[in-house]
Design an enzyme around this catalytic site. Structure first.
Site, PDB file in Angstrom:
ATOM      1  N   ASP A 123      -5.333   1.650  -3.618  1.00 35.91           N
ATOM      2  CA  ASP A 123      -4.344   2.688  -3.942  1.00 35.91           C
ATOM      3  C   ASP A 123      -4.787   4.101  -3.588  1.00 35.91           C
ATOM      4  OD1 ASP A 123      -2.487   0.877  -5.169  1.00 35.91           O
ATOM      5  OD2 ASP A 123      -3.840   0.762  -6.894  1.00 35.91           O
ATOM      6  N   ASP A 183       4.454  -1.719  -1.525  1.00 34.80           N
ATOM      7  CA  ASP A 183       4.092  -0.444  -2.157  1.00 34.80           C
ATOM      8  C   ASP A 183       3.111   0.362  -1.288  1.00 34.80           C
ATOM      9  OD1 ASP A 183       4.510  -2.758  -3.700  1.00 34.80           O
ATOM     10  OD2 ASP A 183       3.603  -1.956  -5.489  1.00 34.80           O
TER      11      ASP A 183
HETATM   12  N1  GLY Z   1       2.369  -0.800  -7.612  1.00 33.16           N
HETATM   13  C1  GLY Z   1       3.145   0.316  -7.441  1.00 33.16           C
HETATM   14  C2  GLY Z   1       4.447   0.229  -8.160  1.00 33.16           C
HETATM   15  O1  GLY Z   1       4.476  -0.260  -9.285  1.00 33.16           O
HETATM   16  O2  GLY Z   1       5.428   0.660  -7.636  1.00 33.16           O
END
Ligand code: GLY
Length: 406
Positions: A123, A183
């Site tokens: 991330d 994501d």
């Molecule tokens: N993992 C990123 C989101 O929950 O959008």
């Protein structure tokens, strides 16, 4: 050191002009209620975030607010949302010039800096680009440049040239399966930044290859997305497609679709590649023409959950989509731009209404209510979320800029 800083300060405005500049073909007729109250919204947000800053424990970042216990839930700097707090403070500082916001942003940036070496994190783009990337645009410093570059280098270690993607989640079977989630398209902005800052084309290639791998594997024929794709680590071939944060494997998780819209709009900005613009338009049309999108344009947490209309909305999906649409409309001819501009405007109008905007002094200091974190495991259900606030402010800023130029 000082020389570098000066070069940066001179170059900064030019570095912001990325591959595509907004062509300003939109001739919007703006919503009166929104334009007349826009500065009041920044003031409201500033008051809320000052409240939050008073409640924040040392070393922690806001994650959500648990209303029943009047409790501000926080995270450490390694949680994926940690960069949004300083990013939001910087966005508000840009609009208000309030030095207390800047001081708090700088304090929390310092908490995040070590994450640049966290190779286990999938991330880093979320954490670092939305904080230090924002800081480089607002208050450029050579130290911020170093953190961004260090983070891009660390993230590049998760790139696999066989699979042509950056690994999302690690599993015990890393040697056999390679997981990529929708994501993490959002991480690519950090790599494009590194390319522009260093002229090292390997960053550009990694980002572009990852985007093409996602384009090939994550989409159904109607441009809806699977959240999770399992690829073969040795060959890159598709093994499995599924959802975790959505209702089911064949449903469309709204925030995932919003990440895809934002991601391919950003990819067009960074590369000027027409296939990314086409993809962004198709995703936008999937969202906006969907029969389950409510009239106020804030999606339910999943487009296909059978509980619609008796289920949760996701303010974060609305805010991310609004920010993306208000960028996308700048790349299109007038007729198409109008559809996306109007939709983005309606989304922020809804978010700015009492239905979504918290009363002053409530909501743990967050601006927006009604976000959906991870509904299938009933985590963060109908709560404020730091990324909803961040993209809402980005959408407001983009809206304000469009109106000012027309
Ligand atoms: N993992 C990123 C989101 O929950 O959008």
């Amino acid at each position: 050191m000082l020389k570098l800083k000066i070069v940066y300060l001179i170059l900064c405005p030019f570095l912001l002009l990325t591959a595509c500049s907004i062509n300003q073909q939109v001739t919007p007729r703006a919503s009166k209620s929104l334009t007349t109250t826009i500065d009041q919204r920044y003031r409201h947000a500033t008051t809320q975030y000052k409240l939050m800053m008073d409640e924040l424990p040392e070393g922690k970042l806001p994650k959500t607010f648990v209303k029943a216990q009047n409790y501000l839930e926080t995270s450490g700097p390694d949680w994926w949302t940690s960069g949004y707090y300083p990013g939001t403070l910087l966005r508000l500082y840009e609009q208000t010039g309030d030095s207390l916001l800047l001081k708090e942003a700088k304090r929390t940036l310092a908490l995040l800096a070590k994450q640049q070496n966290n190779a286990k994190s999938p991330d880093l783009g979320f954490i670092i680009y939305n904080s230090f990337g924002r800081a480089m645009q607002t208050i450029p410093e050579i130290d911020y440049h170093k953190v961004l570059l260090g983070s891009a280098k660390t993230m590049a270690k998760r790139y696999d040239p066989k699979v042509k993607a950056i690994r999302s989640w690690d599993t015990r079977q890393n040697d056999k399966e390679f997981i990529v989630v929708i994501d993490h398209l959002m991480n690519l902005e950090l790599l494009f930044w590194a390319f522009r800052a260093t002229n090292d084309s390997s960053y550009y290639k990694m980002a572009n290859n990852h985007a093409e791998t996602v384009l090939k594997n994550h989409f159904r024929s109607d441009y809806s997305t699977y959240q999770i794709v399992h690829l073969d680590t040795k060959t890159g071939k598709l093994k499995q497609r599924r959802n975790a944060q959505g209702y089911g494997d064949e449903s469309t998780w709204s925030r995932g679709e919003a990440w895809a819209l934002y991601g391919y709009t950003m990819l067009y900005r960074e590369t000027a590649d027409a296939q990314y613009l086409e993809q962004a338009k198709h995703i936008a049309d999937f969202i906006l023409d969907h029969p389950n999108l409510p009239k106020d344009m804030i999606p339910y947490w999943d487009f296909n959950t059978p509980e619609i209309p008796n289920t949760y909305r996701d303010a974060s999906a609305g805010a991310i989509s609004a920010a993306a649409l208000l960028e996308l409309c700048g790349y299109l001819d007038e007729a198409m731009a109008k559809k996306y501009f109007k939709a983005g405007e309606t989304m922020i109008e809804t978010l700015a209404s009492p239905e979504y905007t918290a009363l002053l002094g409530t909501n743990g200091g967050f601006i927006l209510m009604h976000g959906a974190g991870y509904i299938p495991i009933m985590a963060e259900v109908d709560v404020p979320l730091p990324y909803a606030d961040y993209y809402y402010l980005e959408a407001l800023n983009r809206y304000k800029a469009i109106i000012a130029k027309n």
